[in-house]
Design a protein around this motif. Sequence first.
Motif, PDB file in Angstrom:
ATOM      1  N   LEU A 172     -19.503  11.418  36.200  1.00 49.41           N
ATOM      2  CA  LEU A 172     -19.257  10.892  34.956  1.00 49.41           C
ATOM      3  C   LEU A 172     -18.206  10.033  34.609  1.00 49.41           C
ATOM      4  O   LEU A 172     -18.267   8.934  33.790  1.00 49.41           O
ATOM      5  N   ALA A 173     -17.028  10.348  35.354  1.00 54.49           N
ATOM      6  CA  ALA A 173     -16.146   9.365  35.412  1.00 54.49           C
ATOM      7  C   ALA A 173     -16.378   8.022  36.085  1.00 54.49           C
ATOM      8  O   ALA A 173     -15.854   6.935  35.608  1.00 54.49           O
ATOM      9  N   GLY A 174     -17.283   7.839  37.199  1.00 53.96           N
ATOM     10  CA  GLY A 174     -17.650   6.767  37.816  1.00 53.96           C
ATOM     11  C   GLY A 174     -18.635   5.975  36.709  1.00 53.96           C
ATOM     12  O   GLY A 174     -18.667   4.651  36.824  1.00 53.96           O
ATOM     13  N   LYS A 175     -19.186   6.627  35.815  1.00 50.18           N
ATOM     14  CA  LYS A 175     -20.218   6.038  34.933  1.00 50.18           C
ATOM     15  C   LYS A 175     -18.980   5.090  33.733  1.00 50.18           C
ATOM     16  O   LYS A 175     -19.314   3.889  33.581  1.00 50.18           O
ATOM     17  N   GLU A 176     -18.082   5.728  33.407  1.00 49.09           N
ATOM     18  CA  GLU A 176     -17.044   5.154  32.507  1.00 49.09           C
ATOM     19  C   GLU A 176     -16.384   4.023  33.063  1.00 49.09           C
ATOM     20  O   GLU A 176     -16.259   2.923  32.490  1.00 49.09           O
ATOM     21  N   ASN A 178     -17.834   1.951  35.536  1.00 45.05           N
ATOM     22  CA  ASN A 178     -18.763   1.002  35.671  1.00 45.05           C
ATOM     23  C   ASN A 178     -18.921   0.307  34.199  1.00 45.05           C
ATOM     24  O   ASN A 178     -19.003  -0.901  34.376  1.00 45.05           O
ATOM     25  N   ILE A 179     -19.048   1.168  33.123  1.00 42.33           N
ATOM     26  CA  ILE A 179     -18.796   0.545  31.747  1.00 42.33           C
ATOM     27  C   ILE A 179     -17.574  -0.450  31.627  1.00 42.33           C
ATOM     28  O   ILE A 179     -17.818  -1.621  31.071  1.00 42.33           O
ATOM     29  N   GLY A 180     -16.478   0.141  32.089  1.00 38.15           N
ATOM     30  CA  GLY A 180     -15.304  -0.646  31.809  1.00 38.15           C
ATOM     31  C   GLY A 180     -15.230  -1.938  32.514  1.00 38.15           C
ATOM     32  O   GLY A 180     -14.746  -2.808  31.940  1.00 38.15           O
ATOM     33  N   ARG A 181     -15.636  -1.914  33.817  1.00 39.14           N
ATOM     34  CA  ARG A 181     -15.934  -3.093  34.659  1.00 39.14           C
ATOM     35  C   ARG A 181     -16.774  -4.168  33.982  1.00 39.14           C
ATOM     36  O   ARG A 181     -16.256  -5.352  34.151  1.00 39.14           O
ATOM     37  N   TYR A 182     -17.821  -3.542  33.459  1.00 37.07           N
ATOM     38  CA  TYR A 182     -18.626  -4.556  32.769  1.00 37.07           C
ATOM     39  C   TYR A 182     -17.913  -5.363  31.527  1.00 37.07           C
ATOM     40  O   TYR A 182     -18.201  -6.507  31.260  1.00 37.07           O
ATOM     41  N   TYR A 183     -17.569  -4.443  30.724  1.00 32.94           N
ATOM     42  CA  TYR A 183     -16.718  -5.035  29.613  1.00 32.94           C
ATOM     43  C   TYR A 183     -15.708  -6.071  30.220  1.00 32.94           C
ATOM     44  O   TYR A 183     -15.367  -6.991  29.689  1.00 32.94           O
ATOM     45  N   GLN A 184     -14.799  -5.778  31.214  1.00 31.36           N
ATOM     46  CA  GLN A 184     -13.712  -6.648  31.682  1.00 31.36           C
ATOM     47  C   GLN A 184     -14.412  -7.882  32.146  1.00 31.36           C
ATOM     48  O   GLN A 184     -13.862  -8.876  31.881  1.00 31.36           O
ATOM     49  N   ARG A 185     -15.392  -7.751  33.059  1.00 26.70           N
ATOM     50  CA  ARG A 185     -15.924  -9.166  33.148  1.00 26.70           C
ATOM     51  C   ARG A 185     -16.595  -9.929  32.195  1.00 26.70           C
ATOM     52  O   ARG A 185     -16.477 -11.399  32.236  1.00 26.70           O
ATOM     53  N   ALA A 186     -16.951  -9.211  31.162  1.00 26.12           N
ATOM     54  CA  ALA A 186     -17.365  -9.947  29.946  1.00 26.12           C
ATOM     55  C   ALA A 186     -16.320 -10.518  29.039  1.00 26.12           C
ATOM     56  O   ALA A 186     -16.634 -10.921  28.019  1.00 26.12           O
ATOM     57  N   ASN A 187     -15.076 -10.254  29.424  1.00 18.36           N
ATOM     58  CA  ASN A 187     -14.112 -10.695  28.657  1.00 18.36           C
ATOM     59  C   ASN A 187     -14.042  -9.909  27.292  1.00 18.36           C
ATOM     60  O   ASN A 187     -13.846 -10.779  26.529  1.00 18.36           O
ATOM     61  N   GLN A 188     -14.130  -8.621  27.527  1.00 19.85           N
ATOM     62  CA  GLN A 188     -14.009  -7.766  26.217  1.00 19.85           C
ATOM     63  C   GLN A 188     -13.013  -6.664  26.569  1.00 19.85           C
ATOM     64  O   GLN A 188     -13.178  -5.571  26.878  1.00 19.85           O
ATOM     65  N   PRO A 189     -11.754  -7.160  26.576  1.00 19.36           N
ATOM     66  CA  PRO A 189     -10.654  -6.501  27.112  1.00 19.36           C
ATOM     67  C   PRO A 189     -10.309  -5.090  26.552  1.00 19.36           C
ATOM     68  O   PRO A 189     -10.140  -4.037  26.998  1.00 19.36           O
ATOM     69  N   LEU A 190     -10.503  -5.154  25.137  1.00 16.63           N
ATOM     70  CA  LEU A 190     -10.263  -3.840  24.275  1.00 16.63           C
ATOM     71  C   LEU A 190     -11.328  -2.671  24.635  1.00 16.63           C
ATOM     72  O   LEU A 190     -10.935  -1.492  24.764  1.00 16.63           O
ATOM     73  N   ALA A 192     -13.075  -2.648  27.518  1.00 16.95           N
ATOM     74  CA  ALA A 192     -12.624  -2.065  28.950  1.00 16.95           C
ATOM     75  C   ALA A 192     -11.546  -1.019  28.673  1.00 16.95           C
ATOM     76  O   ALA A 192     -11.609   0.034  29.434  1.00 16.95           O
ATOM     77  N   VAL A 193     -10.410  -1.468  27.989  1.00 14.14           N
ATOM     78  CA  VAL A 193      -9.207  -0.499  27.976  1.00 14.14           C
ATOM     79  C   VAL A 193      -9.873   0.873  27.403  1.00 14.14           C
ATOM     80  O   VAL A 193      -9.331   1.952  27.962  1.00 14.14           O
ATOM     81  N   ASN A 194     -10.615   1.060  26.332  1.00 17.32           N
ATOM     82  CA  ASN A 194     -11.160   2.328  26.027  1.00 17.32           C
ATOM     83  C   ASN A 194     -11.743   3.106  26.949  1.00 17.32           C
ATOM     84  O   ASN A 194     -11.621   4.126  27.165  1.00 17.32           O
ATOM     85  N   ARG A 195     -12.608   2.492  27.891  1.00 18.41           N
ATOM     86  CA  ARG A 195     -13.259   3.297  28.999  1.00 18.41           C
ATOM     87  C   ARG A 195     -12.289   3.808  30.005  1.00 18.41           C
ATOM     88  O   ARG A 195     -12.417   4.826  30.542  1.00 18.41           O
ATOM     89  N   TYR A 196     -11.377   2.868  30.487  1.00 16.43           N
ATOM     90  CA  TYR A 196     -10.561   3.270  31.508  1.00 16.43           C
ATOM     91  C   TYR A 196      -9.512   4.343  30.920  1.00 16.43           C
ATOM     92  O   TYR A 196      -9.357   5.467  31.513  1.00 16.43           O
ATOM     93  N   LYS A 197      -9.162   4.305  29.639  1.00 19.68           N
ATOM     94  CA  LYS A 197      -8.222   5.524  29.083  1.00 19.68           C
ATOM     95  C   LYS A 197      -9.210   6.719  29.124  1.00 19.68           C
ATOM     96  O   LYS A 197      -8.518   7.733  29.085  1.00 19.68           O
TER      97      LYS A 197
END
Length: 280
Positions: A172-176, A178-190, A192-197
């Motif tokens: 489940l952490a890996g899923k978070e 994976n989504i965070g990296r997607y947002y980071q690549r899509a230039n949606q940093p906020l 991404a931050v929520n997923r990493y946190k």
Amino acid sequence: MRSSKSVVSVAVLTMVVVMGVSACSGTRNRTKLAYEERPVELLYNTGYQRLESRRWSDAVDYFQEVERQHPYSEWARRAILMQIYAHYQNGAYTDAIAASDRFIQLFPGNPSAAYAFYMRAVCNFEQIVDVGRDQAYSEAALLGLRDVIRRYPGTPYATDARVKIDMVNDQLAGKEMNIGRYYQRANQPLAAVNRYKAVIDNQDFQRTSHTAEALYRLVEVNLMMGLTEEATRNGAVLGHNYPGSPWYAEAYALLAQRGQTPEVAPTGQRESWLRRIIPG
């Protein structure tokens, strides 16, 4: 995830006492088992012989016939347990879950209900898919495994459930991540931050293999947004907890480039981006 077969095999041998297995010859082919009144011992023992021969579907037919002809009997109780086991070994996880639910409904206070609860959780565990897909089975497995620990603490089922819970949390952490990296690549940093946190703040995820990378990604994303102080703070946490991690070596290098060298020097080797993609 098929690491559970040996545990389940030991469990079924422990929980199910075989009744007179020597009384049957059992040469019927698996076409369609027609209804015919037969001694319960004959039906059960034929099913057990099919089980020993790893003819899982044939075994299920005979155990279902035991249940149909002799409902609510001791034989039926044991036959349902055997159906759970046979379905599981055959990879028919939905059928194994249905049989587990039936046993729990009919015999909730029986000591063998522990096996049914455990198998229901394990069948969801076995169906967990990669982190890029829906994690419904992971969630169901987590709920079921926690239920086993709550109901049957101190049993081998609970011991194995704890190990599997750590594996599910890692998934489940890996899923978070994976989504965070997607947002980071899509230039949606906020986003991404929520997923990493979510990985860092969730106590269940903090013991997984993804925590160090989550801290590193926060360093990356905060530097991307110009939040140098926040990036430095995350880097310090990463260095304190994982000084030997390649992720910290990467974070240390990034921060040093911005003139924010952390106090703790990395003790591990910096890992190149190519090595992270192709280990070894």
